[in-house]
Design a protein around this motif. Structure first.
Motif, mmCIF file in Angstrom:
data_model
loop_
_atom_site.group_PDB
_atom_site.id
_atom_site.type_symbol
_atom_site.label_atom_id
_atom_site.label_comp_id
_atom_site.label_asym_id
_atom_site.label_seq_id
_atom_site.Cartn_x
_atom_site.Cartn_y
_atom_site.Cartn_z
ATOM 1 N N SER A 1 41.137 46.866 39.130
ATOM 2 C CA SER A 1 40.588 45.964 40.158
ATOM 3 C C SER A 1 39.077 46.183 40.239
ATOM 4 N N CYS B 1 44.674 51.492 41.689
ATOM 5 C CA CYS B 1 43.394 50.835 41.390
ATOM 6 C C CYS B 1 43.610 49.712 40.383
ATOM 7 N N ARG C 1 53.611 49.793 49.877
ATOM 8 C CA ARG C 1 52.615 48.709 49.997
ATOM 9 C C ARG C 1 52.306 48.404 51.452
ATOM 10 N N LYS D 1 50.428 46.486 41.758
ATOM 11 C CA LYS D 1 50.962 46.362 43.133
ATOM 12 C C LYS D 1 52.321 45.661 43.149
ATOM 13 N N SER E 1 45.245 46.078 40.006
ATOM 14 C CA SER E 1 45.800 45.033 40.893
ATOM 15 C C SER E 1 47.219 44.617 40.514
#
Ligand code: SPD
Length: 342
Positions: free
Chosen positions: A108, A291, A304, A296, A293
């Motif tokens: 990210s 780190c 989360r 996730k 994206s």
């Protein structure tokens, strides 16, 4: 006779190609405790046909000392943000060959181009988190919201502090309303005094807080976020709080020492860690923020949604990143030595 000669020739060819040396096939990793799971280690070993050996350290300063002492034999090290900059200045890290790390694109952007390595020439982000207090909600009442709970006589002998000089001095500085990066000698002296006062109450200084919270050795610990949630898996009454005075926030990274014996293999390992499914496994295991994206999507829903792992903007606005204090670092070293020697 002919068979023996053929076997000998084969052995020489394989050795020259680097396929025969056991030494070529071992990746030596130096990481924070409970940061590289057996699952990640053995999956990499299986896919790449190599052996991965993981040793652990308890603070950035311990890692620095190890690298400064010469060829450590490590291929992968995991310094935090501010320590990357210090190591780059001391020529202790190798420049990463991005051609060997195509998954760099998965990181990210918000974790790239940071003050400690603006071009990410030497480091990739591994996880991020905060420092705070984990406590057993059945024993520590009312729920603490300030660093001051770690100075309460009533909890003497039942809690631990991190074994990490910047974090411990940082907690004292925050308690007093100062920056964790102060270079004001009077503020540092005040932090030293409160830490000396606190010492008789501290059961132990230990960075692996997840272990001593899980075992029940302590009811409360100054610790890093992920470790608090790892311990809570074993001790459901544990809670994690970021004190209202603010705290530290960090990015831990993956780097290759300048003296690494197996640089290309290390780059393959870094690339592997940046695969979204693998990176999510790191987060699910360490319970620190990812780190990457796309990772996730594979991170457990519970993690989360956990504000202790992904704090709100309001909470983050009270956090500071540790920075390199340059020449003033010796003053912090002295304070830490004095506290530990008491
Ligand atoms: N068990 C993993 C601990 C990771 C700690 N990161 C340290 C950050 C120091 N500022």
């Amino acid at each position: 006779m002919l068979k023996r000669r053929i076997l000998c020739a084969l052995f020489i060819i394989l050795t020259a190609a680097g396929c025969g040396g056991a030494e070529q096939k071992q990746l030596n990793v130096f990481a924070w405790a409970n940061y590289v799971s057996d699952e990640i280690r053995s999956a990499f070993e299986k896919e790449f046909g190599v052996r991965v050996v993981v040793d652990t350290f308890a603070s950035n300063e311990d890692l620095l000392t190890k690298l400064q002492s010469g060829a450590s034999g490590y291929d992968i090290v995991m310094p935090s943000d501010f320590m990357v900059g210090i190591m780059v200045k001391q020529n202790l890290l190798a420049e990463l060959d991005r051609a060997n790390i195509p998954n760099f694109k998965n990181i990210s952007p918000q974790f790239l181009g940071k003050y400690y390595d603006p071009g990410n020439l030497y480091s990739i982000p591994y996880t991020w988190g905060t420092a705070g207090i984990a406590y057993d909600s059945t024993k520590v009442k009312p729920p603490p919201d300030s660093w001051s709970v770690l100075w309460e006589e009533g909890y003497g002998g039942s809690f631990s502090m991190l074994d990490d000089q910047r974090e411990v001095i940082g907690a004292a500085l925050k308690l007093l309303g100062y920056s964790v990066n102060t270079t004001n000698p009077e503020e540092l002296a005040a932090a030293k005094q409160v830490l000396i006062k606190q010492k008789p109450l501290v059961k132990l200084y230990r960075s692996e807080a997840d272990e001593i919270l899980s075992s029940g050795d302590v009811d409360m610990a100054h610790c890093w976020s992920g470790d608090a949630f790892r311990a809570a898996d074993n001790r459901p009454n544990l809670r994690y709080v970021i004190p209202k005075e603010g705290s530290t926030q960090f990015i831990d990274t993956v780097c290759i020492p300048a003296s690494a014996p197996h640089k290309e293999l290390a780059e393959k390992f870094i690339d592997y860690l940046l695969r979204p499914e693998v990176n999510a496994k790191i987060t699910n295991f360490t319970k620190y923020g990812t780190c990457v994206s796309a990772a996730k999507d594979y991170v457990s829903e519970k993690l989360r949604a956990e504000p202790g792992i992904y704090p709100s903007e309001e909470v983050l606005s009270r956090m500071e990143s540790l920075i390199d204090l340059k020449d003033f670092t010796v003053q912090y070293n002295r304070v830490w030595e004095e506290i530990k020697a008491r």
